[in-house]
Design a protein around this motif. Structure first.
Motif, PDB file in Angstrom:
ATOM      1  N   ASP A 160       0.879  -1.177   0.000  1.00  0.00           N
ATOM      2  CA  ASP A 160       0.000   0.000   0.000  1.00  0.00           C
ATOM      3  C   ASP A 160       0.912   1.221   0.000  1.00  0.00           C
ATOM      4  O   ASP A 160       1.196   1.809   1.055  1.00  0.00           O
ATOM      5  CB  ASP A 160      -0.902  -0.019   1.231  1.00  0.00           C
TER       6      ASP A 160
ATOM      7  N   SER B 113       0.930   4.457  -0.711  1.00  0.00           N
ATOM      8  CA  SER B 113       0.611   5.750  -0.091  1.00  0.00           C
ATOM      9  C   SER B 113       0.575   5.642   1.429  1.00  0.00           C
ATOM     10  O   SER B 113       1.054   6.538   2.150  1.00  0.00           O
ATOM     11  CB  SER B 113      -0.730   6.268  -0.623  1.00  0.00           C
ATOM     12  N   TRP B 114       0.022   4.536   1.945  1.00  0.00           N
ATOM     13  CA  TRP B 114      -0.023   4.350   3.408  1.00  0.00           C
ATOM     14  C   TRP B 114       1.388   4.183   3.963  1.00  0.00           C
ATOM     15  O   TRP B 114       1.735   4.764   4.997  1.00  0.00           O
ATOM     16  CB  TRP B 114      -0.876   3.131   3.735  1.00  0.00           C
TER      17      TRP B 114
ATOM     18  N   GLU C 148       4.180   5.269   2.697  1.00  0.00           N
ATOM     19  CA  GLU C 148       4.878   6.555   2.618  1.00  0.00           C
ATOM     20  C   GLU C 148       4.469   7.458   3.776  1.00  0.00           C
ATOM     21  O   GLU C 148       5.325   8.079   4.435  1.00  0.00           O
ATOM     22  CB  GLU C 148       4.550   7.226   1.278  1.00  0.00           C
ATOM     23  N   ALA C 149       3.178   7.507   4.050  1.00  0.00           N
ATOM     24  CA  ALA C 149       2.689   8.385   5.121  1.00  0.00           C
ATOM     25  C   ALA C 149       3.191   7.948   6.493  1.00  0.00           C
ATOM     26  O   ALA C 149       3.508   8.784   7.347  1.00  0.00           O
ATOM     27  CB  ALA C 149       1.159   8.404   5.099  1.00  0.00           C
ATOM     28  N   LYS C 150       3.309   6.665   6.705  1.00  0.00           N
ATOM     29  CA  LYS C 150       3.671   6.163   8.034  1.00  0.00           C
ATOM     30  C   LYS C 150       5.188   6.121   8.262  1.00  0.00           C
ATOM     31  O   LYS C 150       5.656   6.375   9.376  1.00  0.00           O
ATOM     32  CB  LYS C 150       3.094   4.757   8.234  1.00  0.00           C
ATOM     33  N   TYR C 151       5.974   5.778   7.234  1.00  0.00           N
ATOM     34  CA  TYR C 151       7.392   5.478   7.470  1.00  0.00           C
ATOM     35  C   TYR C 151       8.364   6.543   6.962  1.00  0.00           C
ATOM     36  O   TYR C 151       9.550   6.461   7.269  1.00  0.00           O
ATOM     37  CB  TYR C 151       7.750   4.136   6.811  1.00  0.00           C
ATOM     38  N   ARG C 152       7.911   7.525   6.193  1.00  0.00           N
ATOM     39  CA  ARG C 152       8.852   8.495   5.633  1.00  0.00           C
ATOM     40  C   ARG C 152       9.673   9.183   6.715  1.00  0.00           C
ATOM     41  O   ARG C 152      10.872   9.438   6.545  1.00  0.00           O
ATOM     42  CB  ARG C 152       8.073   9.514   4.792  1.00  0.00           C
ATOM     43  N   LYS C 153       9.088   9.470   7.864  1.00  0.00           N
ATOM     44  CA  LYS C 153       9.788  10.197   8.929  1.00  0.00           C
ATOM     45  C   LYS C 153      10.904   9.380   9.577  1.00  0.00           C
ATOM     46  O   LYS C 153      11.697   9.910  10.355  1.00  0.00           O
ATOM     47  CB  LYS C 153       8.793  10.630   9.994  1.00  0.00           C
TER      48      LYS C 153
ATOM     49  N   ASP D 208      15.730  11.430   2.962  1.00  0.00           N
ATOM     50  CA  ASP D 208      14.952  11.574   1.734  1.00  0.00           C
ATOM     51  C   ASP D 208      15.228  10.465   0.725  1.00  0.00           C
ATOM     52  O   ASP D 208      14.352  10.105  -0.058  1.00  0.00           O
ATOM     53  CB  ASP D 208      15.225  12.936   1.078  1.00  0.00           C
TER      54      ASP D 208
ATOM     55  N   THR E  79      10.215   3.737   1.135  1.00  0.00           N
ATOM     56  CA  THR E  79       9.089   3.265   1.956  1.00  0.00           C
ATOM     57  C   THR E  79       8.260   2.203   1.241  1.00  0.00           C
ATOM     58  O   THR E  79       7.161   1.865   1.680  1.00  0.00           O
ATOM     59  CB  THR E  79       8.156   4.444   2.297  1.00  0.00           C
TER      60      THR E  79
ATOM     61  N   GLU F 247       0.664  -0.427  14.372  1.00  0.00           N
ATOM     62  CA  GLU F 247      -0.347  -0.333  13.322  1.00  0.00           C
ATOM     63  C   GLU F 247      -1.014  -1.688  13.053  1.00  0.00           C
ATOM     64  O   GLU F 247      -0.353  -2.674  12.763  1.00  0.00           O
ATOM     65  CB  GLU F 247       0.279   0.194  12.031  1.00  0.00           C
TER      66      GLU F 247
END
Length: 703
Positions: free
Chosen positions: A341, A343-344, A346-351, A355, A359, A384
């Motif tokens: 998934d 987009s999910w 990326e949103a959860k693990y990018r931090k 750069d 993810t 999660e």
């Protein structure tokens, strides 16, 4: 025939092998232990056992038994077991073989209820009489007997090490049962080195009394044991083993896969059986995982103590792209699913990464984030609900200490209260090796190979699938009287095999469908009954002809009455010239059907009794050997799993538009069981399956 009848000499007799009055608690949780043969000489086995018992910290009463010494290793010694003032729960006997029987009689007189006979020199060297005598005494006095010919027993929760193996073991939740003494001792040492915790080590040796079944079932109810690992060379009674209740994960390492020593058989079914395939069948039916190596077995055993996953979606956390891709490949190979998934993710693990990290799963946090990146990525994965399991990978770098990674994984895992399965693979040098040992010591399965890590997680899913099975109580229909009459008539003629038309009728009566057919005594009979059979096959029926094709006894694709008349007469003349003197009873006319060629049958295994076989058939069956077995009795669900065992199962699932009525195959496999007590072998080859059903196109039965 009722199900109980099928197991006569197997399950029924096995049930009486172990006295209901016996209790293994006296072996694992004794309040007192006597070592008979205790010695002050360090080179003696009796000395090593006594020393181990003392030094591991056993807190119960320890009674050394020695005929002349007043004390051994600082403890008061007694001349015999009868001189011990208190009750003795467990005796460990380490004296020469010629003294064992009289000493064991004294133990029975004393009221001992548990015994571990270390001494060798019994059935393994041909001394069956004395071994049977031990068993008889044990049964008469309800003594639970381990051995003879063992290295002892270890149980960490009671700090009992009544063995001459290594002194120290790391406490854990794996019970290790071993038939081999030398390998058992070696593996005890290896588990200590690799920081793999054990709850118990049980040496079975000759298995005069206690076998794998009793120990597995004892550990079913032991709150100190999560997983049971068995090293097995062979079973004394396969039928008895099939009654084992499996309620906790059991991993078996069964050696001896070669065919050497397997007996020749007169049919495909018999020749394809082989003891190892039957063992495979037994393990699958019982819900036991079979490992191929000690490394794999202990890896699986550790992972099986992890919490069960609540779904299939996995996340890989890594600091290196290469190891992440390698692990992805391994997951796909074994059938593990990665969370997909983008987009999910990326949103959860990018931090958790710079750069240039990824993810996309594997979550590549790169080598720059260090322990912090691992901690954050692990925390997210464990928190999660969308993630159901975690694989943590680490390639050793100069800038990051692998022990730091191990610590943060441990911290987050424990903070999550072990909410979901986590396995770790670390590739590197001595620092990574130490970090792996640290994680194992804290009950997080860690490996130096991604293959081992992925394999262990797959084992957890495999065990979970066993638990999701619906329990079946298989029953077998009685054999119709007409079928039994045919078998008796064949016997009365001095034959040990039935002819094709006889076999076809027997199988039909038991529920195995055939194509339309007729047994013709002469050409007029054949012509009269051939309507509705075209195109048909003709096959000679003679008790003196085994290979019909070689004597011209087979004709295929006969289309009409004219061709039938010519080929019928021609076949009789050809067979008469090529097999003079052969008794011709008639000719089989069988409607030709098309579909997928399979093979099914039944054989008698010396260990497990009757077993049903299924596989892809045709001319290549003996070369490809894509067959699998199930032990009789089994139900329709187990028959369905038998179909799924073969490597070519996709052919049955609609490959290139080919349709197969799998339900009819299941019914056929279950129906074959009815004859288990009445025949030696059944060989249905080919068994043709198409969209309309499955049909025994040819069949042989040996009685």
């Amino acid at each position: 025939m009722k199900e109980a009848s099928v197991t006569t000499g197997g399950r029924d007799s096995a049930a009486s092998h172990q006295s209901p009055g016996k209790d293994l608690k006296c072996i694992f949780l004794p309040e007192s232990v006597a070592i008979i043969g205790a010695s002050a000489s360090p080179e003696k086995i009796g000395h090593q056992i006594l020393k181990n018992t003392i030094e591991l910290g056993y807190t119960g009463q320890i009674y050394p038994i020695h005929p002349t010494l007043s004390s051994v290793c600082g403890l008061k010694a007694y001349p015999s077991i009868l001189d011990v003032p208190g009750r003795v729960d467990l005796v460990v006997i380490a004296v020469p073989a010629q003294h064992v029987i009289p000493i064991f009689e004294q133990c029975a007189q004393k009221g001992v209820k548990g015994a571990a006979v270390i001494t060798s020199g019994f059935a393994e060297v041909g001394n069956v009489t004395d071994e049977h005598r031990l068993k008889e005494i044990a049964d008469r006095h309800n003594i639970s007997l381990l051995g003879p010919n063992i290295f002892g027993v270890v149980y960490a929760p009671s700090k009992l090490n009544a063995s001459f193996g290594p002194k120290d073991i790391l406490p854990g939740r794996i019970a290790f049962i071993t038939q081999s003494g030398a390998l058992g001792i070696a593996m005890m040492g290896q588990t200590e080195m690799e920081k793999i915790g054990l709850a118990a080590v049980v040496s079975l040796g000759n298995k005069a009394d206690i076998e794998e079944k009793e120990v597995i079932e004892y550990f079913n109810d032991d709150p100190n044991v999560d997983t049971i690992l068995v090293y097995l060379e062979g079973l004394k009674s396969g039928r008895k083993f099939m009654t084992t209740e499996i309620r906790k994960p059991v991993v078996i390492l069964k050696v001896g896969r070669s065919k050497r020593g397997s007996k020749a058989a007169a049919s495909h079914t018999g020749s394809l059986a082989g003891s190892d395939k039957i063992y495979d069948a037994a393990f699958k039916q019982l819900g036991i995982l079979r490992a191929d190596s000690f490394t794999e077995a202990f890896g699986w055993s550790r992972a099986l103590s992890l919490p069960k996953p609540k779904g299939e979606e996995l996340v890989i956390i890594t600091n290196g792209g290469g190891i992440g891709v390698r692990t992805t490949d391994e997951c796909e190979t074994v059938g593990l699913k990665l969370l997909d998934d983008p987009s999910w993710l990326e949103a959860k693990y990018r931090k958790t990464m710079p750069d240039f990290g990824s993810t996309r799963n594997p979550i590549d946090i790169t080598g720059q984030t260090g322990a912090y990146g691992y901690q954050e990525a692990t925390k997210i994965s464990l928190a999660e609900d969308k993630v159901h399991g975690v694989i943590v990978l680490y390639c050793e770098t100069v800038v990051t200490d692998p022990m730091d990674i191990a610590n943060v994984v441990k911290t987050e895992y424990e903070s999550s209260k072990r909410s979901k399965p986590v396995v770790v693979a670390m590739v590197g040098g001595t620092r990574s090796r130490d970090a792996i040992a640290f994680l194992n010591e804290h009950h997080i399965p860690a490996f130096s190979s991604v293959t081992e890590a992925v394999s262990s997680l797959k084992a957890l899913y495999h065990w979970q699938s066993f638990g999701e099975r619906t329990r079946e109580e298989p029953s077998i229909a009685p054999v119709p009287a007409e079928a039994l009459e045919i078998i008796e008539q064949v016997k009365s003629k001095g034959r040990n095999f039935v002819l094709e038309h006889e076999a076809r009728r027997i199988l039909e009566l038991c529920g195995v469908a055939s194509p339309r057919w007729h047994f013709a005594k002469n050409v007029h009979d054949a012509i009269t009954h051939a309507d509705g059979l075209y195109p048909l096959a003709m096959k000679i029926a003679s008790p003196d002809i085994i290979h019909k094709t070689e004597v011209g006894g087979v004709a295929l694709h006969i289309q009409d009455k004219t061709e039938l008349t010519f080929k019928f007469n021609h076949m009789l003349k050809t067979v008469a010239s090529k097999a003079p003197g052969a008794r011709i009873e008639g000719i089989n006319l069988v409607k030709m059907v098309t579909g997928i060629e399979c093979i099914a049958g039944l054989s008698q295994d010396p260990q497990f009794g009757p077993a049903v076989m299924f596989g892809l058939g045709g001319v290549f069956v003996e070369m490809l050997k894509d067959v699998s077995f199930r032990i009789v009795p089994f139900g329709e669900q187990e028959a369905g799993r038998l179909l799924a065992d073969i490597k070519g199962q996709e052919i049955l699932n609609g490959f290139r538009g080919i349709e197969a009525d799998k339900a009819s195959l299941v019914k056929t496999l279950c129906a074959i069981q009815a004859l288990a007590l009445h025949v030696k072998e059944i060989d249905i080859n080919p068994l043709i399956v198409n969209k309309d059903g499955s049909f025994a196109a040819d069949a042989r039965i040996i009685i």
